[in-house]
Design a protein around this motif. Structure first.
Motif, mmCIF file in Angstrom:
data_model
loop_
_atom_site.group_PDB
_atom_site.id
_atom_site.type_symbol
_atom_site.label_atom_id
_atom_site.label_comp_id
_atom_site.label_asym_id
_atom_site.label_seq_id
_atom_site.Cartn_x
_atom_site.Cartn_y
_atom_site.Cartn_z
ATOM 1 N N TYR A 1 15.040 10.169 4.026
ATOM 2 C CA TYR A 1 14.174 9.921 2.870
ATOM 3 C C TYR A 1 14.180 11.169 1.994
ATOM 4 O O TYR A 1 13.592 12.198 2.328
ATOM 5 N N LYS A 2 14.870 11.082 0.856
ATOM 6 C CA LYS A 2 14.991 12.221 -0.040
ATOM 7 C C LYS A 2 14.558 11.824 -1.440
ATOM 8 O O LYS A 2 15.202 10.991 -2.097
ATOM 9 N N VAL A 3 13.446 12.392 -1.888
ATOM 10 C CA VAL A 3 12.920 12.104 -3.220
ATOM 11 C C VAL A 3 13.683 12.932 -4.256
ATOM 12 O O VAL A 3 13.754 14.158 -4.173
ATOM 13 N N LEU A 4 14.247 12.245 -5.251
ATOM 14 C CA LEU A 4 14.988 12.904 -6.313
ATOM 15 C C LEU A 4 14.116 13.192 -7.527
ATOM 16 O O LEU A 4 14.335 14.179 -8.239
ATOM 17 N N ALA A 5 13.137 12.308 -7.790
ATOM 18 C CA ALA A 5 12.277 12.498 -8.964
ATOM 19 C C ALA A 5 11.081 11.566 -8.871
ATOM 20 O O ALA A 5 11.122 10.537 -8.183
ATOM 21 N N LYS A 6 10.019 11.938 -9.573
ATOM 22 C CA LYS A 6 8.863 11.063 -9.790
ATOM 23 C C LYS A 6 8.606 11.035 -11.289
ATOM 24 O O LYS A 6 8.509 12.094 -11.934
ATOM 25 N N ASN A 7 8.499 9.828 -11.847
ATOM 26 C CA ASN A 7 8.400 9.656 -13.302
ATOM 27 C C ASN A 7 7.236 8.741 -13.621
ATOM 28 O O ASN A 7 7.184 7.614 -13.129
ATOM 29 N N ASP A 8 6.315 9.220 -14.453
ATOM 30 C CA ASP A 8 5.093 8.473 -14.712
ATOM 31 C C ASP A 8 5.012 8.060 -16.180
ATOM 32 O O ASP A 8 4.941 8.902 -17.074
ATOM 33 N N VAL B 1 20.402 1.489 -8.037
ATOM 34 C CA VAL B 1 21.400 1.805 -9.058
ATOM 35 C C VAL B 1 22.137 3.076 -8.648
ATOM 36 O O VAL B 1 21.510 4.125 -8.432
ATOM 37 N N ASP B 2 23.457 2.990 -8.511
ATOM 38 C CA ASP B 2 24.297 4.167 -8.296
ATOM 39 C C ASP B 2 23.812 5.008 -7.104
ATOM 40 O O ASP B 2 23.674 6.222 -7.196
ATOM 41 N N GLY B 3 23.526 4.342 -5.991
ATOM 42 C CA GLY B 3 23.116 5.049 -4.781
ATOM 43 C C GLY B 3 21.697 5.562 -4.792
ATOM 44 O O GLY B 3 21.310 6.348 -3.911
ATOM 45 N N LYS B 4 20.891 5.114 -5.753
ATOM 46 C CA LYS B 4 19.500 5.552 -5.860
ATOM 47 C C LYS B 4 18.573 4.335 -5.902
ATOM 48 O O LYS B 4 18.873 3.344 -6.554
ATOM 49 N N ILE B 5 17.433 4.447 -5.219
ATOM 50 C CA ILE B 5 16.430 3.385 -5.191
ATOM 51 C C ILE B 5 15.277 3.792 -6.095
ATOM 52 O O ILE B 5 14.791 4.929 -6.043
ATOM 53 N N TYR B 6 14.828 2.842 -6.914
ATOM 54 C CA TYR B 6 13.735 3.071 -7.858
ATOM 55 C C TYR B 6 12.534 2.232 -7.414
ATOM 56 O O TYR B 6 12.558 1.006 -7.500
ATOM 57 N N TYR B 7 11.493 2.909 -6.923
ATOM 58 C CA TYR B 7 10.242 2.268 -6.512
ATOM 59 C C TYR B 7 9.196 2.523 -7.590
ATOM 60 O O TYR B 7 8.808 3.670 -7.824
ATOM 61 N N THR B 8 8.717 1.469 -8.263
ATOM 62 C CA THR B 8 7.717 1.625 -9.320
ATOM 63 C C THR B 8 6.378 1.077 -8.849
ATOM 64 O O THR B 8 6.280 -0.090 -8.464
ATOM 65 N N ASP C 1 0.810 -1.219 0.000
ATOM 66 C CA ASP C 1 0.000 0.000 0.000
ATOM 67 C C ASP C 1 0.844 1.270 0.000
ATOM 68 O O ASP C 1 0.343 2.353 0.266
ATOM 69 N N GLY C 2 2.152 1.139 -0.306
ATOM 70 C CA GLY C 2 2.947 2.315 -0.624
ATOM 71 C C GLY C 2 3.669 2.994 0.508
ATOM 72 O O GLY C 2 3.960 4.191 0.412
ATOM 73 N N ILE C 3 4.029 2.256 1.564
ATOM 74 C CA ILE C 3 4.830 2.828 2.642
ATOM 75 C C ILE C 3 6.281 2.389 2.458
ATOM 76 O O ILE C 3 6.599 1.203 2.568
ATOM 77 N N ALA C 4 7.154 3.348 2.159
ATOM 78 C CA ALA C 4 8.583 3.057 2.061
ATOM 79 C C ALA C 4 9.175 3.061 3.461
ATOM 80 O O ALA C 4 8.883 3.953 4.270
ATOM 81 N N MET C 5 10.009 2.063 3.726
ATOM 82 C CA MET C 5 10.563 1.927 5.063
ATOM 83 C C MET C 5 12.051 1.630 4.977
ATOM 84 O O MET C 5 12.512 0.911 4.093
ATOM 85 N N CYS C 6 12.794 2.200 5.908
ATOM 86 C CA CYS C 6 14.217 1.927 6.065
ATOM 87 C C CYS C 6 14.430 1.478 7.503
ATOM 88 O O CYS C 6 13.987 2.159 8.439
ATOM 89 N N VAL C 7 15.071 0.329 7.684
ATOM 90 C CA VAL C 7 15.345 -0.169 9.027
ATOM 91 C C VAL C 7 16.822 -0.514 9.139
ATOM 92 O O VAL C 7 17.502 -0.774 8.141
ATOM 93 N N GLU C 8 17.315 -0.507 10.363
ATOM 94 C CA GLU C 8 18.687 -0.909 10.600
ATOM 95 C C GLU C 8 18.809 -2.415 10.441
ATOM 96 O O GLU C 8 18.071 -3.174 11.072
ATOM 97 N N VAL D 1 14.276 3.358 10.853
ATOM 98 C CA VAL D 1 14.949 4.630 10.603
ATOM 99 C C VAL D 1 13.952 5.656 10.082
ATOM 100 O O VAL D 1 13.920 6.801 10.522
ATOM 101 N N TYR D 2 13.122 5.249 9.095
ATOM 102 C CA TYR D 2 12.031 6.105 8.642
ATOM 103 C C TYR D 2 10.936 5.259 8.014
ATOM 104 O O TYR D 2 11.165 4.131 7.578
ATOM 105 N N LYS D 3 9.739 5.842 7.976
ATOM 106 C CA LYS D 3 8.598 5.325 7.220
ATOM 107 C C LYS D 3 7.961 6.517 6.517
ATOM 108 O O LYS D 3 7.613 7.501 7.152
ATOM 109 N N LYS D 4 7.813 6.400 5.197
ATOM 110 C CA LYS D 4 7.263 7.496 4.412
ATOM 111 C C LYS D 4 6.283 6.947 3.379
ATOM 112 O O LYS D 4 6.509 5.887 2.788
ATOM 113 N N ARG D 5 5.199 7.670 3.147
ATOM 114 C CA ARG D 5 4.233 7.252 2.125
ATOM 115 C C ARG D 5 4.711 7.684 0.750
ATOM 116 O O ARG D 5 4.933 8.872 0.504
ATOM 117 N N VAL D 6 4.877 6.687 -0.136
ATOM 118 C CA VAL D 6 5.316 6.967 -1.495
ATOM 119 C C VAL D 6 4.123 7.329 -2.374
ATOM 120 O O VAL D 6 4.192 8.247 -3.193
#
Length: 415
Positions: free
Chosen positions: A379-386, A357-364, A327-334, A341-346
């Motif tokens: 949690y830092k969003v670099l781009a959203k691509n549709d 890839v190259d230090g970036k995560i791609y969630y589709t 349901d679109g919750i991005a999570m980072c855990v130790e 570490v964080y929970k964010k709604r994508v």
């Protein structure tokens, strides 16, 4: 062939580092080769090298090897057949990776009306991902059977002796370990893990799951790891995960839990195995794989039971585990402790597995929108691509390009 199979022992995942020739990439963990660098931004009008329409339907993820893209597809065999029980040509589709030209569609086996099971709305009749190794391609259709072809699609062998009653259709992808093609057969009853001889297609061994789950069906792709010099095939299923010796199927260790319809592929990182127990309420488990026998009470290091994915596989990088729930919750855990570490709604619903890839995560997500974030504790969003097209398949990487499959097409995304 014996020389090729012998060379596979050099790597537990049997891959060439530069090619995305198995599900989840070079090491089977969703992480691209360190030399890869793909676009951060795209749209239907930007950074699209090609869009090629595909025949039939399928949610197998694309793999790339030898300058070609391979996917499987279920192509309707007769447009006038009974729509409630259609027949399909279960096929391998081959495209040129640079131009997108459709080179060949190879029918490998027919799915007849009598054996055309009803599938889940998020499944297809061609969901397992092909494996390309050396001069062979292994194409799996779950309960329908498995085939091996050469790189041009010429049949080498086919095995349809393992038919079982499915629930919701086919799912998990095999893993290739030395001379064994290993996959789960977790249907309505008698769940088991099976190995085929990769050279001939003959059954090498079968191992029944040692628990009596109420819901026996699952769809997991196993993972291959090495612990203290010994290969282990990690094969989650309903109510248990097994670690098997790929040579003979002997159970090295097992952990019991409550869960069924298990889909996410396990990951192995910093000495621990991480997996999801899927439905109904998924838990993320961290398991020390050094034990023997039933290690449920001794080798389970930690568990987490909120916002864990039912379907997408996880990523592990440095000291963190990354995941996105259905349901679109991005999570980072130790990774060492399971501390959040964080929970964010994508945003959106998710079925495909993320890639790194190259230090970036791609969630589709399922509508075709990809959120790109930076790895690390923030949690830092670099781009959203549709792309604006439904997709449940996981992306592949080909050098500096993303290869993405939607409901109708294959895309090459490249600057």
């Amino acid at each position: 062939m014996s020389a090729i199979l012998g060379s596979l022992a050099l790597s537990p995942h049997c891959v060439q580092a530069e090619e995305w020739n198995i599900f989840r990439g070079p090491s089977g963990n969703g992480i691209a080769d360190t030399d890869a660098s793909v676009p951060t931004e795209w749209s239907p009008e930007k950074n699209i090298a090609f869009r090629t329409e595909l025949p039939g339907q399928g949610w197998s993820s694309p793999v790339v090897a030898n300058g070609r893209i391979y996917v499987s597809a279920a192509i309707p065999a007769d447009s006038e057949s009974d729509s409630s029980k259609p027949e399909f040509d279960l096929s391998l589709v081959i495209l040129d990776a640079k131009s997108g030209k459709l080179l060949k569609s190879v029918p490998l086996m027919q799915q007849t009306a009598e054996k055309s099971a009803r599938i889940h709305k998020k499944n297809s009749h061609a969901s397992p991902t092909p494996i390309v190794e050396g001069n062979r391609v292994f194409v799996h259709f779950g309960y329908q059977g498995t085939a091996c072809v050469d790189l041009d699609g010429n049949l080498i062998w086919k095995n349809r002796d393992l038919y079982f009653k499915p629930v919701h259709g086919n799912g998990g992808t095999p893993v290739l370990v030395d001379d064994k093609l290993i996959f789960t057969c977790d249907g309505a009853r008698d769940p088991k893990v099976v190995a085929l001889n990769a050279e001939t297609g003959a059954i090498a061994w079968e191992v029944d799951r040692p628990v009596e789950a109420d819901r026996k069906f699952s769809f997991c792709t196993p993972s291959t790891i090495v612990v203290a010099g010994q290969r282990q095939v990690i094969a989650p299923g309903s109510d248990c995960v097994l670690a098997l010796d790929p040579a003979n199927g002997n159970v090295i260790w097992q952990v019991r839990y409550s869960g069924y319809s298990v889909i996410p592929k396990p990951v192995y990182h910093n000495g621990l195995v991480y997996l999801s127990t899927s439905y109904d309420t998924p838990s993320m488990l961290a398991i020390d794989p050094t034990g023997t026998g039933d290690v449920t009470d001794s080798h389970l290091k930690w568990s987490l039971n909120k916002n864990v994915p039912h379907t997408p596989s996880m990523l592990a990088d440095e000291e963190f585990i990354y995941s996105v729930s259905d349901d679109g919750i991005a999570m980072c855990v130790e990774a060492a402790t399971g501390d959040i570490v964080y929970k964010k709604r994508v945003g959106g619903g998710f079925s495909s597995s993320p890639i790194l890839v190259d230090g970036k995560i791609y969630y589709t997500n399922e509508s075709g929108e990809t959120t790109v974030i930076r790895t690390g504790p923030e949690y830092k969003v670099l781009a959203k691509n549709d792309l604006g097209e439904r997709t449940l398949a996981s992306a592949a990487v080909d050098g500096n390009a993303l290869i993405m499959r939607t409901a109708d097409a294959i895309y090459r995304i490249e600057e």
